[in-house]
Design a protein around this motif. Structure first.
Motif, PDB file in Angstrom:
ATOM      1  N   MET A 233      -7.915  56.531 -19.137  1.00 25.63           N
ATOM      2  CA  MET A 233      -8.889  55.689 -20.051  1.00 25.63           C
ATOM      3  C   MET A 233      -8.397  55.280 -21.399  1.00 25.63           C
ATOM      4  SD  MET A 233     -12.738  56.581 -18.759  1.00 25.63           S
ATOM      5  CE  MET A 233     -13.466  55.397 -19.612  1.00 25.63           C
ATOM      6  N   LYS A 234      -7.772  56.374 -21.962  1.00 23.19           N
ATOM      7  CA  LYS A 234      -7.150  56.372 -23.238  1.00 23.19           C
ATOM      8  C   LYS A 234      -6.059  55.345 -23.064  1.00 23.19           C
ATOM      9  CE  LYS A 234      -8.812  60.700 -25.363  1.00 23.19           C
ATOM     10  NZ  LYS A 234      -8.649  61.783 -25.878  1.00 23.19           N
ATOM     11  N   GLN A 235      -5.239  55.756 -22.288  1.00 22.90           N
ATOM     12  CA  GLN A 235      -4.140  54.803 -22.126  1.00 22.90           C
ATOM     13  C   GLN A 235      -4.360  53.266 -21.750  1.00 22.90           C
ATOM     14  OE1 GLN A 235      -1.346  56.080 -18.792  1.00 22.90           O
ATOM     15  NE2 GLN A 235       0.094  54.690 -19.243  1.00 22.90           N
ATOM     16  N   MET A 236      -5.452  53.095 -20.967  1.00 29.03           N
ATOM     17  CA  MET A 236      -5.812  51.724 -20.676  1.00 29.03           C
ATOM     18  C   MET A 236      -6.250  51.107 -22.017  1.00 29.03           C
ATOM     19  SD  MET A 236      -7.253  51.908 -16.994  1.00 29.03           S
ATOM     20  CE  MET A 236      -7.759  50.411 -16.828  1.00 29.03           C
ATOM     21  N   GLU A 237      -6.941  51.709 -22.677  1.00 28.62           N
ATOM     22  CA  GLU A 237      -7.778  51.103 -24.082  1.00 28.62           C
ATOM     23  C   GLU A 237      -6.654  50.954 -24.738  1.00 28.62           C
ATOM     24  OE1 GLU A 237     -10.492  54.097 -25.256  1.00 28.62           O
ATOM     25  OE2 GLU A 237     -11.809  53.625 -23.844  1.00 28.62           O
ATOM     26  N   GLY A 238      -5.499  51.810 -24.740  1.00 25.11           N
ATOM     27  CA  GLY A 238      -4.432  51.442 -25.862  1.00 25.11           C
ATOM     28  C   GLY A 238      -3.607  50.414 -25.552  1.00 25.11           C
ATOM     29  N   ASN A 239      -3.640  50.065 -24.147  1.00 25.84           N
ATOM     30  CA  ASN A 239      -2.683  49.094 -23.838  1.00 25.84           C
ATOM     31  C   ASN A 239      -3.678  47.541 -23.860  1.00 25.84           C
ATOM     32  OD1 ASN A 239      -0.835  50.515 -22.826  1.00 25.84           O
ATOM     33  ND2 ASN A 239      -1.624  50.783 -20.618  1.00 25.84           N
ATOM     34  N   GLN A 240      -4.755  47.673 -23.746  1.00 22.48           N
ATOM     35  CA  GLN A 240      -5.618  46.598 -23.926  1.00 22.48           C
ATOM     36  C   GLN A 240      -5.817  46.232 -25.542  1.00 22.48           C
ATOM     37  OE1 GLN A 240      -7.136  44.738 -21.760  1.00 22.48           O
ATOM     38  NE2 GLN A 240      -6.301  45.842 -20.283  1.00 22.48           N
ATOM     39  N   GLN A 241      -5.751  47.250 -26.388  1.00 21.17           N
ATOM     40  CA  GLN A 241      -5.764  46.756 -27.932  1.00 21.17           C
ATOM     41  C   GLN A 241      -4.426  46.540 -28.220  1.00 21.17           C
ATOM     42  OE1 GLN A 241      -6.158  50.757 -29.923  1.00 21.17           O
ATOM     43  NE2 GLN A 241      -8.198  50.845 -29.169  1.00 21.17           N
ATOM     44  N   ILE A 242      -3.167  46.939 -27.370  1.00 20.15           N
ATOM     45  CA  ILE A 242      -2.026  46.035 -27.635  1.00 20.15           C
ATOM     46  C   ILE A 242      -1.737  44.826 -27.201  1.00 20.15           C
ATOM     47  CG2 ILE A 242       0.489  46.364 -27.027  1.00 20.15           C
ATOM     48  CD1 ILE A 242       0.329  49.306 -26.972  1.00 20.15           C
ATOM     49  N   LYS A 243      -2.131  44.433 -25.987  1.00 24.42           N
ATOM     50  CA  LYS A 243      -2.433  43.266 -25.403  1.00 24.42           C
ATOM     51  C   LYS A 243      -3.367  42.374 -26.241  1.00 24.42           C
ATOM     52  CE  LYS A 243      -1.637  44.603 -20.730  1.00 24.42           C
ATOM     53  NZ  LYS A 243      -2.411  44.664 -19.242  1.00 24.42           N
ATOM     54  N   GLY A 244      -4.363  42.840 -27.018  1.00 22.65           N
ATOM     55  CA  GLY A 244      -5.254  42.117 -27.779  1.00 22.65           C
ATOM     56  C   GLY A 244      -4.455  41.733 -28.876  1.00 22.65           C
ATOM     57  N   VAL A 245      -3.781  42.623 -29.749  1.00 23.01           N
ATOM     58  CA  VAL A 245      -3.133  42.182 -30.881  1.00 23.01           C
ATOM     59  C   VAL A 245      -2.002  40.971 -30.386  1.00 23.01           C
ATOM     60  CG1 VAL A 245      -1.357  43.244 -32.382  1.00 23.01           C
ATOM     61  CG2 VAL A 245      -3.253  44.488 -31.797  1.00 23.01           C
ATOM     62  N   ILE A 246      -1.256  41.085 -29.330  1.00 23.87           N
ATOM     63  CA  ILE A 246      -0.417  40.191 -28.883  1.00 23.87           C
ATOM     64  C   ILE A 246      -0.777  38.791 -28.916  1.00 23.87           C
ATOM     65  CG2 ILE A 246       1.185  39.728 -27.088  1.00 23.87           C
ATOM     66  CD1 ILE A 246       1.888  42.814 -26.561  1.00 23.87           C
ATOM     67  N   ARG A 247      -2.261  38.860 -28.053  1.00 26.72           N
ATOM     68  CA  ARG A 247      -2.673  37.653 -27.923  1.00 26.72           C
ATOM     69  C   ARG A 247      -3.303  36.963 -29.299  1.00 26.72           C
ATOM     70  NH1 ARG A 247      -5.023  40.379 -23.167  1.00 26.72           N
ATOM     71  NH2 ARG A 247      -6.839  40.872 -24.473  1.00 26.72           N
ATOM     72  N   ARG A 248      -3.567  37.902 -30.208  1.00 22.94           N
ATOM     73  CA  ARG A 248      -4.168  37.233 -31.421  1.00 22.94           C
ATOM     74  C   ARG A 248      -2.975  36.746 -32.265  1.00 22.94           C
ATOM     75  NH1 ARG A 248      -6.922  41.302 -32.290  1.00 22.94           N
ATOM     76  NH2 ARG A 248      -5.616  42.602 -33.601  1.00 22.94           N
ATOM     77  N   ARG A 249      -1.934  37.485 -32.143  1.00 21.55           N
ATOM     78  CA  ARG A 249      -0.551  36.800 -33.017  1.00 21.55           C
ATOM     79  C   ARG A 249      -0.088  35.732 -32.226  1.00 21.55           C
ATOM     80  NH1 ARG A 249       2.798  42.546 -34.177  1.00 21.55           N
ATOM     81  NH2 ARG A 249       1.227  43.462 -35.826  1.00 21.55           N
TER      82      ARG A 249
END
Length: 361
Positions: A236-252
Motif C-alpha cells: 500500500m505504501k508503494q502504491m501510494e508513493g507511485n500514485q503521488q509520483i504519477k500525480g506530480v507528473i500529471r500536474r507538471r
C-alpha cells in the motif's frame, strides 16, 4: 535477536488475502489455479459422448477397411509405390473415422483449460530451469506435501475405478458367459455396449472427483498467495508513493500544457467568448491551414486568463455565445474547426478582418 524472531513470525503469519497486484504478478509468472484432473475428466466424458453418436460410423469405416484389405487383389509385385498407396489409403480411412472424436476431445480440452486460467502467454515458462534437474530438489519434490496429496488422489481414483469396474462386471458375469452363444457378428456390439456402460460410469466418477480437485486447487492457490500484514502495508505504501509520483507528473504536464497554450494566445486572430464562462482562441493561415485551428480554450478562471492574455497582446475578442459553447464542447486544442462550424467561424473572422482594415484606414 528479538527483531529477527519478530521478522520470522511475520513471514510465517500469512493471514491476509492476496491483493490484486499480487494476483497480477503471480499470473504474469504463470502461477494460476488450474486442475488438470478436471480437464482430463471432461475430455474423457466428451470422448465417450462422441463415441456414442459416431460409434456406428467408426465401426462401419473399420469394417469396410477390413473387407477391402481381405478382398483386394494382391499386387503381383510389391514396390515402394504400392506400399505407400496402401498405407495412405488406410491412413485416410482411419483419420476420417477418428477425426470427429479427436476434434471434440481437443476442443473440450482447450476450452476447459482456457476457462480455468483465461487466455494467457507466459514466455518465461519456456526458458529452461536447471533447478528442475537437480537431484536434491527432485528428492524434496518427491517427499513434499503436494506429492503426497497427488499420491492420495491417484490411489483414490484407482480404488474408485476398481469398485466401479467390479460393480459392472460381476452382475454381468452370466451375460459375459453367454457371449460364447452369441453370433460373431453381434459380439462386438454386445461387448461394446458393456464397455461403454463401464466407461460412462467411470467418467461420471472422474468428473465428480475432478470437481473436488478443482476446489482443492483453488484453495491451495489462494493459500499460497496469502500475504502477511506487513507485506500488505508495504504494498500500500508503494502504491501510494507511485500514485503521488504519477500525480506530480500529471500536474507538471498540465502546467507545461497551460504554459504552451498561453504562449499561443498572442498568435491568435480572434478569441470567441461566452462572454464569462468560455474563451476559445482561433488562428487561421490560408497558406498553411485548410481550416481555422483552436490554439487555446478554457472555462471559468482559465477563460479569464485567456481573455487577459488576449487583451495584453491586442488580440480581438468577439462575443458569440452559441459558437463559443459549441467550440468548447466539440474541439480540443490543436484541432481544426469542425466543418459544420465553418460558416459561423468565417463570419467572425471576416468581422475581425474588417475591423483591422478599418483601423488601418
Amino acid at each position: 535477536m528479538d527483531l529477527q524472531l519478530q521478522r520470522f513470525a511475520d513471514s510465517g503469519d500469512k493471514t491476509e488475502r492476496a491483493t490484486p497486484k499480487r494476483r497480477e504478478e503471480a499470473r504474469r509468472k504463470g502461477n494460476v489455479s488450474r486442475s488438470p484432473e478436471l480437464t482430463s475428466a471432461l475430455v474423457l466424458a466428451a470422448i465417450l459422448v462422441a463415441l456414442r453418436f459416431t460409434g456406428s460410423m467408426i465401426w462401419g469405416s473399420w469394417q469396410s477397411l477390413m473387407e477391402r484389405d481381405l478382398t483386394m487383389q494382391v499386387p503381383s509385385q510389391w514396390t515402394t509405390s504400392t506400399v505407400t498407396q496402401l498405407f495412405l489409403m488406410q491412413g485416410a480411412t482411419a483419420v476420417k473415422a477418428l477425426l470427429p472424436v479427436v476434434g471434440i476431445a481437443l476442443l473440450i480440452g482447450v476450452a476447459v483449460s482456457v476457462a480455468q486460467v483465461r487466455p494467457m502467454f507466459v514466455s518465461m515458462l519456456l526458458a529452461p530451469k536447471f533447478s528442475r534437474i537437480q537431484p536434491l530438489a527432485g528428492l524434496k519434490r518427491m517427499f513434499s506435501t503436494r506429492t503426497l496429496v497427488e499420491l492420495g488422489k491417484s490411489l483414490l481414483k484407482l480404488m474408485l475405478i476398481g469398485f466401479v469396474g467390479y460393480s459392472v462386471v460381476v452382475p454381468s458375469a452370466s451375460e459375459i458367459r453367454g457371449f460364447t452363444q452369441v453370433d460373431v457378428t453381434q459380439l462386438p456390439f454386445a461387448v461394446g455396449s458393456m464397455v461403454f456402460s463401464l466407461g460412462i460410469r467411470i467418467a461420471v466418477c472422474m468428473v465428480m472427483l475432478a470437481f473436488f480437485d478443482f476446489l482443492y486447487q483453488r484453495f491451495e492457490y489462494e493459500r499460497g498467495l496469502r500475504m502477511t500484514k506487513q507485506e500488505v502495508k508495504d504494498e500500500m505504501k508503494q502504491m501510494e508513493g507511485n500514485q503521488q509520483i504519477k500525480g506530480v507528473i500529471r500536474r507538471r504536464a498540465r502546467q507545461l500544457a497551460f504554459r504552451r497554450m498561453m504562449q499561443e494566445v498572442p498568435k491568435a486572430d480572434v478569441v470567441v467568448t461566452n462572454p464569462t464562462h468560455f474563451a476559445i482562441a482561433l488562428k487561421y493561415d490560408s497558406q498553411s491551414m485548410a481550416a481555422p485551428q483552436v490554439i487555446a480554450k478554457g472555462a471559468d478562471n482559465l477563460a479569464q486568463r485567456i481573455k487577459e492574455r488576449a487583451a495584453e497582446s491586442g488580440v480581438p475578442m468577439v462575443e458569440n455565445r452559441p459558437l463559443a459553447q459549441t467550440l468548447y464542447r466539440v474541439a480540443e486544442v490543436g484541432d481544426a474547426v469542425p466543418q459544420e462550424l465553418y460558416q459561423a467561424v468565417a463570419e467572425v473572422l471576416a468581422h475581425v478582418y474588417r475591423l483591422k482594415q478599418a483601423a488601418r484606414g
